[in-house]
Design an enzyme around this catalytic site. Structure first.
Site, PDB file in Angstrom:
ATOM      1  N   ASP A   1      -7.018  -1.385  -4.554  1.00 41.58           N
ATOM      2  CA  ASP A   1      -8.062  -1.003  -3.599  1.00 41.58           C
ATOM      3  C   ASP A   1      -8.982   0.053  -4.201  1.00 41.58           C
ATOM      4  OD1 ASP A   1      -6.826  -2.676  -1.710  1.00 41.58           O
ATOM      5  OD2 ASP A   1      -5.670  -1.018  -0.847  1.00 41.58           O
TER       6      ASP A   1
ATOM      7  N   ASP B   1       0.856  -1.185   0.000  1.00 44.70           N
ATOM      8  CA  ASP B   1       0.000   0.000   0.000  1.00 44.70           C
ATOM      9  C   ASP B   1       0.889   1.229   0.000  1.00 44.70           C
ATOM     10  OD1 ASP B   1      -2.458  -1.402   0.146  1.00 44.70           O
ATOM     11  OD2 ASP B   1      -2.240  -1.634   2.309  1.00 44.70           O
TER      12      ASP B   1
END
Length: 157
Positions: A130, A112
């Site tokens: 995401d 991330d």
């Protein structure tokens, strides 16, 4: 149908490329301001799901993701012909699921890096996959709403 899968492949490539750039060029925990007090690139790893839930449950994620991919492909085949919006939405969901699945399979964690502060709230760090998942789900809800309105309108006519 071909275009839906091409869109998914493009998003998967963008997701994996951005994650690779983060892994190769940033130290874990390093943060680079893009827009001060709003947007940062922060190298982060997650062994769970959204907001860090279900940490370390890789087998669970493998099984669920394979099921989700199968269901999404089925729905693209069923509804992609009828609704371009549904096809695009499902393509984004497919890309997001596969993008994070690749990380879990080869890295045993998800990379991330998009770190945002909305007002003073530090939103959980996320990635392109995401984003594709969230946008895809929102578009599915919009497509479902529009489809229901169209069906209701045709029943009244």
């Amino acid at each position: 149908m071909f275009w839906y899968y091409l869109l998914a492949i493009g998003v998967i490539i963008l997701d994996q490329l951005t994650k690779w750039l983060v892994v190769m060029n940033m130290n874990l925990g390093e943060s680079i301001p893009v827009v001060e007090d709003f947007l940062y690139l922060t190298s982060h790893r997650n062994q769970g799901a959204a907001w860090g839930i279900l940490q370390g449950q890789m087998m669970f994620f493998y099984i669920i993701t394979v099921i989700v991919i199968g269901v999404v492909v089925y729905y693209i085949q069923q509804y992609g012909k009828e609704s371009r919006l549904s096809g695009v939405a499902l393509s984004l969901i497919l890309a997001g699921a596969i993008g994070n699945f690749i990380d879990r399979l080869f890295r045993k964690e998800v990379v991330d890096f998009v770190d945002t502060y909305i007002f003073s709230y530090n939103f959980p760090i996320f990635n392109v996959a995401d984003s594709a998942l969230v946008i895809g789900v929102i578009l599915v809800m919009i497509a479902t709403f529009l489809d229901e309105r169209k069906k209701k309108g045709s029943l009244e006519a």
